[in-house]
Design a protein around this motif. Structure first.
Motif, PDB file in Angstrom:
ATOM      1  N   LYS A 102      77.491  -9.902 -37.667  1.00 32.71           N
ATOM      2  CA  LYS A 102      76.578  -9.280 -38.632  1.00 32.71           C
ATOM      3  C   LYS A 102      75.197  -9.124 -37.997  1.00 32.71           C
ATOM      4  N   LEU A 105      82.249  -9.746 -42.211  1.00 36.61           N
ATOM      5  CA  LEU A 105      82.676  -8.438 -41.706  1.00 36.61           C
ATOM      6  C   LEU A 105      83.969  -8.614 -40.909  1.00 36.61           C
ATOM      7  N   TYR A 126      80.014 -10.766 -48.163  1.00 37.66           N
ATOM      8  CA  TYR A 126      81.342 -10.826 -47.526  1.00 37.66           C
ATOM      9  C   TYR A 126      81.230 -10.875 -46.008  1.00 37.66           C
ATOM     10  N   GLY A 134      75.277  -8.185 -47.116  1.00 35.28           N
ATOM     11  CA  GLY A 134      76.159  -8.567 -48.236  1.00 35.28           C
ATOM     12  C   GLY A 134      76.764  -9.951 -48.045  1.00 35.28           C
ATOM     13  N   HIS A 161      71.880   1.518 -47.615  1.00 39.38           N
ATOM     14  CA  HIS A 161      72.954   1.706 -48.616  1.00 39.38           C
ATOM     15  C   HIS A 161      72.855   3.099 -49.246  1.00 39.38           C
ATOM     16  N   SER A 204      76.064  -3.743 -44.977  1.00 38.07           N
ATOM     17  CA  SER A 204      77.149  -4.727 -45.133  1.00 38.07           C
ATOM     18  C   SER A 204      76.747  -6.071 -44.534  1.00 38.07           C
ATOM     19  N   SER A 205      75.862  -6.047 -43.526  1.00 39.56           N
ATOM     20  CA  SER A 205      75.395  -7.308 -42.928  1.00 39.56           C
ATOM     21  C   SER A 205      74.607  -8.130 -43.936  1.00 39.56           C
ATOM     22  N   GLY A 259      76.225   1.679 -42.577  1.00 37.11           N
ATOM     23  CA  GLY A 259      77.250   0.810 -43.191  1.00 37.11           C
ATOM     24  C   GLY A 259      77.157  -0.605 -42.645  1.00 37.11           C
ATOM     25  N   TRP A 260      77.017  -0.703 -41.328  1.00 36.41           N
ATOM     26  CA  TRP A 260      76.926  -2.012 -40.666  1.00 36.41           C
ATOM     27  C   TRP A 260      75.673  -2.759 -41.150  1.00 36.41           C
ATOM     28  N   LYS A 263      85.638  -0.431 -43.284  1.00 38.75           N
ATOM     29  CA  LYS A 263      84.605  -0.954 -42.378  1.00 38.75           C
ATOM     30  C   LYS A 263      85.127  -0.993 -40.937  1.00 38.75           C
ATOM     31  N   MET A 287      88.334  -1.677 -48.488  1.00 36.51           N
ATOM     32  CA  MET A 287      87.057  -1.852 -47.782  1.00 36.51           C
ATOM     33  C   MET A 287      87.180  -2.441 -46.374  1.00 36.51           C
TER      34      MET A 287
END
Ligand code: HEM
Ligand code: HEM
Length: 172
Positions: free
Chosen positions: A121, A111, A109, A107, A135, A104-105, A100-101, A45, A41
């Motif tokens: 993020k 980046l 985790y 989430g 998503h 994922s922002s 995706g950005w 990313k 991942m």
């Protein structure tokens, strides 16, 4: 048959992004089945964010020239199919990294860009209106992009090996 090629910049952008997009489709689809073997991942990313930046550069470059004319043997329907696919690629090379950005922002985790530094993020919350659709869009449009890549490569090989009309050499 002699054909007019795409300019050098266009060819570099095309092949750089072709490799990066194929890597990201593969790492996106394989990250779950391979998760016990390799963690893909961070690479996925990071490559995706590079695709976003390089695509912006490619579009700016693309607006500065007109593509070499296609040979007369290409039918209007084929010209339309090619233009629609190419336009869809430009849109997807922006939409896939942006969605995706976005999700994922939201989430937990950080980046991480190849473990070198933290990519900022976006201010997106998990329960907000954007994270869920981004998503879902990322997953559905990923499959659409894969289908278009298969179609695009099949078309390039058909022109080269069956029609022998020099289309593939325009991009080499
Ligand atoms: C052109 C660039 C990109 C392509 C082609 C791409 C493609 C894909 C694909 C095909 C999947 C698998 C979807 C599925 O499970 O059905 C995926 C998953 C994923 N992508 Fe991307 N992606 C790109 C950019 C990004 C970026 C920039 C980020 C984040 C910064 C990102 C984050 C993720 C995450 C976190 C998943 C896993 C989702 C999950 O398993 O729920 N992607 N991507
Ligand atoms: C993920 C992979 C790929 C993406 C996203 C992609 C995207 C694109 C885009 C956007 C164009 C239009 C360029 C323009 O006029 O602005 C294009 C043209 C072209 N691509 Fe790809 N490409 C990919 C892979 C490939 C591969 C593997 C081949 C060869 C087997 C190929 C062969 C060509 C050829 C020959 C053209 C020129 C078509 C023409 O003369 O109108 N592409 N590609």
């Amino acid at each position: 048959m002699t054909v007019e090629k795409y300019n050098l910049g266009a060819r570099w952008f095309h092949w750089t992004l072709a490799i990066l997009v194929i890597l990201n489709l593969a790492s996106g689809l394989l990250h779950e089945p391979l998760e016990d073997v390799i963690q893909l991942m961070t690479v996925h990313k990071s490559i995706g964010l590079i695709i976003l930046l390089v695509t912006i550069g490619r579009i700016v470059w693309r607006l500065r020239w007109t593509k070499p004319p296609l040979p007369g043997s290409i039918s209007p329907l084929e010209r339309m199919a090619a233009s629609a696919t190419h336009l869809a690629f430009y849109a997807l090379m922006l939409i896939m990294p942006l969605t995706g950005w976005i999700f994922s922002s939201a989430g937990k985790y950080p980046l991480s860009f190849f473990g070198l530094f933290l990519w900022p993020k976006l201010p997106i919350s998990k329960d907000g209106p954007l994270a869920g659709p981004a998503h879902e869009g990322h997953e559905i449009l990923g499959w659409l992009m894969l289908a278009l890549v298969v179609l695009h490569i099949a078309a390039a090989l058909r022109h080269h090996f069956l029609l022998k009309d020099g289309i593939l050499r325009r991009m080499l």
